[in-house]
Enzyme design. Structure first.
Site, mmCIF file in Angstrom:
data_model
loop_
_atom_site.group_PDB
_atom_site.id
_atom_site.type_symbol
_atom_site.label_atom_id
_atom_site.label_comp_id
_atom_site.label_asym_id
_atom_site.label_seq_id
_atom_site.Cartn_x
_atom_site.Cartn_y
_atom_site.Cartn_z
ATOM 1 N N LYS A 157 0.866 -1.178 0.000
ATOM 2 C CA LYS A 157 0.000 0.000 0.000
ATOM 3 C C LYS A 157 0.915 1.244 0.000
ATOM 4 C CE LYS A 157 -3.948 0.055 2.274
ATOM 5 N NZ LYS A 157 -5.006 0.042 1.266
HETATM 6 N N1 PMP Z 1 -7.573 -3.619 -2.917
HETATM 7 C C1 PMP Z 1 -7.103 -2.366 -2.799
HETATM 8 C C2 PMP Z 1 -6.474 -1.734 -3.978
HETATM 9 C C3 PMP Z 1 -7.215 -1.684 -1.569
HETATM 10 O O1 PMP Z 1 -6.754 -0.442 -1.452
HETATM 11 C C4 PMP Z 1 -7.846 -2.318 -0.492
HETATM 12 C C5 PMP Z 1 -8.001 -1.584 0.818
HETATM 13 N N2 PMP Z 1 -6.886 -1.773 1.651
HETATM 14 C C6 PMP Z 1 -8.305 -3.627 -0.654
HETATM 15 C C7 PMP Z 1 -8.146 -4.247 -1.882
HETATM 16 C C8 PMP Z 1 -8.930 -4.370 0.489
HETATM 17 O O2 PMP Z 1 -7.959 -4.691 1.453
HETATM 18 P P1 PMP Z 1 -8.334 -4.868 2.996
HETATM 19 O O3 PMP Z 1 -9.431 -5.849 3.065
HETATM 20 O O4 PMP Z 1 -7.072 -5.368 3.617
HETATM 21 O O5 PMP Z 1 -8.737 -3.543 3.503
#
Ligand code: PMP
Length: 312
Positions: A157
């Site tokens: 991220k």
């Molecule tokens: N894909 C992307 C591109 C994201 O930014 C997120 C949010 N973090 C997710 C998927 C979902 O991830 P998570 O369930 O860990 O929040």
């Protein structure tokens, strides 16, 4: 997005004073990595959903990005997250840890800047909006391609990566949709701008493999919950036309939680209502985050009821 304090490098700083300098490399080049978590009001008090997994992904994001000498380890950031929620006296909130290149000369060498860490918290409702949550989201396949794994690192991220998501999301919202589905560089379905994606066909859940997507913590929770419920889950490539003929489609993420999709590219999915599989998984998920599921104890870290000194 208001709170009393934002944690910065070991101190709880009053909200208004938690600012960065104009010459911070983080805001010029997106040199930062972040996480998004939720704290829920459970039957046993405030609890953070899968805190350790999120903090581990934060540290992994920094490792992928190439940050050397991160001054905190997983346990430090785990403790600091709980401390920040407690200091702000939230019972439910969204949590945003950020490792950012705070100062140093403006340049493109990561090693010239110093990593700083902040943890912010705020009360946040339904990310895709109340209407999309209750009636199902309307989505469109984006004309922007999702990140190539050797151009931007899809497992991290990294703040700069999110320009791709922002462009796709903005175009979709301007066109009147709730969210965009993004295809990977080979043209297969990858994920949404901030959610992972699932379809259901003949009682089986299909979801894109991990190669070109963010390995979502909620995605892992959905797969685990589905298997607990004896619903088969297959991780395999998904094509755009498979979305059109799915019985059900739903997306998940920390911010969006679990939201069903009513329409994609002007095609109604199933009968346009929340399907039985999405409903069952969603209900179990919300029971779990409220402390009433079989996996609640494993997945929730409770916010301790102690007084903290703000360090100011
Ligand atoms: N894909 C992307 C591109 C994201 O930014 C997120 C949010 N973090 C997710 C998927 C979902 O991830 P998570 O369930 O860990 O929040």
């Amino acid at each position: 997005m208001k709170s009393d304090y934002i944690w910065i490098d070991g101190n709880l700083v009053p909200f208004e004073e938690a600012t960065v300098h104009m010459l911070s490399p983080a805001i010029h080049y997106g040199l930062a990595v972040f996480e998004g978590l939720r704290c829920y009001e459970t039957i046993n008090g405030p609890g953070v959903f899968r805190l350790r997994e999120h903090i581990e992904r934060l540290v992994n994001s920094a490792q992928i990005f190439g940050v050397l000498d991160l001054p905190y380890d997983v346990q430090d950031l785990f403790d600091a997250t709980l401390l920040t929620i407690r200091a702000n006296r939230f019972t439910e909130c969204y949590i945003r840890p950020l490792i950012y290149m705070a100062d140093g000369p403006l340049g493109l060498n990561l090693d010239a800047s110093r990593p700083a860490v902040s943890i912010s918290t705020w009360e946040w409702g339904k990310f895709l909006g109340d209407e999309a949550f209750s009636k199902g989201a309307r989505m469109i396949v984006s004309s922007f391609t999702r990140l190539h794994p050797n151009v931007h690192m899809t497992k991290a991220k990294i703040s700069g990566n999110y320009v791709n998501s922002v462009m796709a999301k903005t175009l979709a919202v301007r066109a009147g949709f709730d969210e965009a589905v993004m295809l990977d560089p080979d043209g297969y379905v990858a994920e949404c701008t901030g959610e992972n994606l699932f379809i259901v066909r003949n009682g089986v859940i299909h979801t894109p493999p991990r190669a070109t997507i963010l390995e979502g913590v909620t995605r892992d929770s959905v797969i685990t919950i589905a298997r607990d419920l004896n619903i088969p889950v297959i991780e395999e490539k998904v094509t755009r036309d498979q979305l059109y003929i799915a019985d059900e489609m739903f997306v998940c993420g920390t911010a969006a939680e679990i939201t069903h999709v009513a329409e994609i590219d002007y095609r109604v999915i199933g009968d346009g209502q929340k399907g039985p599989v999405a409903k069952q998984v969603q209900e179990t998920f919300f029971r779990t985050v409220k402390g009433e599921g079989t996996r609640s104890e494993e997945w929730l870290d409770m916010v301790p009821v102690v007084e903290y000194s703000t360090g100011i």
